[in-house]
Write an enzyme that holds these catalytic residues in place. Structure first.
Site, mmCIF file in Angstrom:
data_model
loop_
_atom_site.group_PDB
_atom_site.id
_atom_site.type_symbol
_atom_site.label_atom_id
_atom_site.label_comp_id
_atom_site.label_asym_id
_atom_site.label_seq_id
_atom_site.Cartn_x
_atom_site.Cartn_y
_atom_site.Cartn_z
ATOM 1 N N TYR A 163 0.829 -1.210 0.000
ATOM 2 C CA TYR A 163 0.000 0.000 0.000
ATOM 3 C C TYR A 163 0.867 1.266 0.000
ATOM 4 C CZ TYR A 163 -3.743 3.068 1.921
ATOM 5 O OH TYR A 163 -4.664 4.061 2.149
ATOM 6 N N SER A 164 1.913 1.270 0.824
ATOM 7 C CA SER A 164 2.746 2.477 0.901
ATOM 8 C C SER A 164 3.495 2.708 -0.398
ATOM 9 C CB SER A 164 3.715 2.422 2.093
ATOM 10 O OG SER A 164 4.565 1.308 1.977
ATOM 11 N N ALA A 165 3.904 1.608 -1.073
ATOM 12 C CA ALA A 165 4.595 1.768 -2.358
ATOM 13 C C ALA A 165 3.647 2.374 -3.391
ATOM 14 C CB ALA A 165 5.104 0.414 -2.843
ATOM 15 N N LYS A 167 0.917 4.145 -2.793
ATOM 16 C CA LYS A 167 0.516 5.492 -2.397
ATOM 17 C C LYS A 167 1.632 6.502 -2.638
ATOM 18 C CE LYS A 167 -3.742 5.154 -0.980
ATOM 19 N NZ LYS A 167 -4.791 5.586 -1.934
ATOM 20 N N GLY A 196 -12.420 8.571 9.424
ATOM 21 C CA GLY A 196 -13.134 7.408 9.939
ATOM 22 C C GLY A 196 -13.968 6.819 8.810
HETATM 23 P P1 NAI Z 1 -13.662 3.102 1.735
HETATM 24 O O1 NAI Z 1 -13.376 1.641 1.749
HETATM 25 O O2 NAI Z 1 -14.830 3.596 2.486
HETATM 26 O O3 NAI Z 1 -13.764 3.642 0.250
HETATM 27 C C1 NAI Z 1 -13.070 3.100 -0.842
HETATM 28 C C2 NAI Z 1 -14.074 2.807 -1.938
HETATM 29 O O4 NAI Z 1 -13.378 2.389 -3.111
HETATM 30 C C3 NAI Z 1 -15.040 1.689 -1.558
HETATM 31 O O5 NAI Z 1 -16.367 2.155 -1.610
HETATM 32 C C4 NAI Z 1 -14.757 0.593 -2.569
HETATM 33 O O6 NAI Z 1 -15.900 -0.138 -2.954
HETATM 34 C C5 NAI Z 1 -14.172 1.388 -3.724
HETATM 35 N N1 NAI Z 1 -13.334 0.570 -4.600
HETATM 36 C C6 NAI Z 1 -12.411 -0.346 -4.225
HETATM 37 N N2 NAI Z 1 -11.838 -0.900 -5.303
HETATM 38 C C7 NAI Z 1 -12.404 -0.310 -6.383
HETATM 39 C C8 NAI Z 1 -12.210 -0.455 -7.772
HETATM 40 N N3 NAI Z 1 -11.332 -1.329 -8.274
HETATM 41 N N4 NAI Z 1 -12.942 0.313 -8.608
HETATM 42 C C9 NAI Z 1 -13.842 1.192 -8.109
HETATM 43 N N5 NAI Z 1 -14.081 1.352 -6.799
HETATM 44 C C10 NAI Z 1 -13.355 0.613 -5.940
HETATM 45 O O7 NAI Z 1 -12.318 3.807 2.264
HETATM 46 P P2 NAI Z 1 -11.945 5.339 2.466
HETATM 47 O O8 NAI Z 1 -11.332 5.447 3.791
HETATM 48 O O9 NAI Z 1 -13.053 6.230 2.104
HETATM 49 O O10 NAI Z 1 -10.747 5.478 1.405
HETATM 50 C C11 NAI Z 1 -10.777 6.321 0.264
HETATM 51 C C12 NAI Z 1 -9.357 6.535 -0.219
HETATM 52 O O11 NAI Z 1 -8.603 7.236 0.759
HETATM 53 C C13 NAI Z 1 -8.576 5.250 -0.497
HETATM 54 O O12 NAI Z 1 -7.771 5.424 -1.642
HETATM 55 C C14 NAI Z 1 -7.716 5.086 0.725
HETATM 56 O O13 NAI Z 1 -6.566 4.327 0.466
HETATM 57 C C15 NAI Z 1 -7.415 6.547 1.031
HETATM 58 N N6 NAI Z 1 -7.007 6.780 2.405
HETATM 59 C C16 NAI Z 1 -7.897 6.674 3.432
HETATM 60 C C17 NAI Z 1 -7.488 6.902 4.737
HETATM 61 C C18 NAI Z 1 -8.436 6.891 5.875
HETATM 62 O O14 NAI Z 1 -8.005 7.258 7.014
HETATM 63 N N7 NAI Z 1 -9.697 6.521 5.697
HETATM 64 C C19 NAI Z 1 -6.072 7.180 5.044
HETATM 65 C C20 NAI Z 1 -5.239 7.338 3.900
HETATM 66 C C21 NAI Z 1 -5.698 7.122 2.631
#
Ligand code: NAI
Length: 311
Positions: A163-165, A167, A196
């Site tokens: 994930y870190s790579a 990101k 959250g």
């Molecule tokens: P989340 O799990 O609520 O939202 C991610 C969404 O992406 C989900 O609804 C999922 O169905 C969708 N998804 C996954 N694979 C997919 C694909 N191949 N095609 C289309 N949609 C897809 O998580 P959250 O927390 O809202 O994360 C959003 C972004 O923020 C992510 O990229 C995550 O890595 C990043 N992020 C979140 C952090 C946090 O504290 N929540 C911290 C750092 C980064």
């Protein structure tokens, strides 16, 4: 009193917008007048399964009087997502690459599949959606792109080598797109949010989850996508209503033309001394800095008396 920022006439794609942070972005874009493609594959947080969770967010937007359509494709099929925008709204102005999954494992236990899956969704997915939108943005001489990084990508984190790579890769991708897009009025910025969401629900206590309301990340992301925002190539941390910019810093370093390993060892304090520093912004600057510093070191050597020399 400031004038409200409008997105009337703009078309925004938000990937992974069926919940969490993406939902917050989609709701705010729509509230500000944009037509929104709410993309979400609808799987679980590790990337398994499929569902139509985007529909719920589209319903919320419609109920509030906004304009939105759902798209259920994976970000790996970026052209299908961009086609949804063009078919329904005739253009694409904004891409927020937000979709994401986790496959956390200690490095020793990480399988090839854990590695590949994360790169495919985060890095390749952002590439596929952005590249599909790029030609439209170039033609219309306007585009605003967001990449989603993470504290893990910037600082590293236990159990998140994959994930870190990915990101951190998105930071590099964004820096290059900011450079290539500049003359076409295409801006690209990176956000590293904390919120959250279902992704963090297992590792965050309830009160912290509540403090880190994902809706509070949306204003920064939405502002970065406004036509009045000139920022590009930036990296921002944001959480719970706080936003701040990060940048690279370089020490002045140590230079010597015939550098030896022992020179490096003996001058480690100078190589790593941040008390005097500079803020570099391009790779070309590395060569210029090296040339200048090596030249300056040669001049200093010439004028530095050697032991036993002139008194
Ligand atoms: P989340 O799990 O609520 O939202 C991610 C969404 O992406 C989900 O609804 C999922 O169905 C969708 N998804 C996954 N694979 C997919 C694909 N191949 N095609 C289309 N949609 C897809 O998580 P959250 O927390 O809202 O994360 C959003 C972004 O923020 C992510 O990229 C995550 O890595 C990043 N992020 C979140 C952090 C946090 O504290 N929540 C911290 C750092 C980064």
């Amino acid at each position: 009193m400031s004038i409200p920022l409008s997105f009337k006439g703009r078309v925004a794609i938000v990937t992974g917008a069926g919940g969490g942070l993406g939902r917050g972005y989609a709701l705010l874009f729509a509230q500000k007048g944009a037509s929104v493609v709410v993309n979400d594959l609808g799987g679980d947080y590790t990337g398994g399964g499929k569902s139509r969770m985007a529909d719920k967010v589209v319903d919320e937007i419609h109920t509030a009087g906004g304009i939105a359509v759902a798209n259920y494709d994976s970000v790996e099929d970026g052209d299908k997502i961009v086609n949804t925008a063009v078919k329904n709204f005739g253009r694409v102005d904004i891409v927020v690459n937000n979709a994401g999954i986790l496959r956390d494992k200690s490095f020793l236990k990480m399988t090839n599949d854990d590695w590949d899956m994360i790169q495919r969704v985060h890095l390749r997915g952002s590439f596929m959606v952005t590249r599909a939108a790029w030609s439209h943005m170039r033609k219309q001489q306007f585009g605003r792109i967001i990449m989603t990084s993470s504290a893990s990508g910037i600082y590293g984190n236990f159990g998140q080598a994959n994930y870190s790579a990915a990101k951190n890769g998105l930071v590099g991708l964004s820096h290059t797109l900011a450079k290539e897009g500049g003359k076409y009025n295409i801006h690209c910025n990176v956000v590293a949010p904390v919120a959250g969401s279902r992704m963090t629900a297992t590792v965050m206590p309830e009160d912290v989850m509540k403090f880190l309301d994902p809706l509070l990340v949306a204003p920064l992301v939405v502002y970065l996508c406004h036509e009045s925002c000139n920022e590009t190539g930036g990296l921002f941390e944001t959480a719970g209503g706080w936003s701040a910019q990060l940048r690279n810093q370089r020490t002045i370093g140590y230079a010597k033309r015939d550098l030896t390993v022992e020179d490096v060892a003996n001058n480690w304090d100078k190589i790593t001394d941040f008390s005097k520093n500079e803020i570099p912004s391009s790779g070309g600057g590395t060569t210029v800095a090296a040339m200048e510093r090596v030249k300056a070191s040669e001049v200093t050597m010439k004028h530095t008396p050697t032991s036993g020399g002139e008194s």
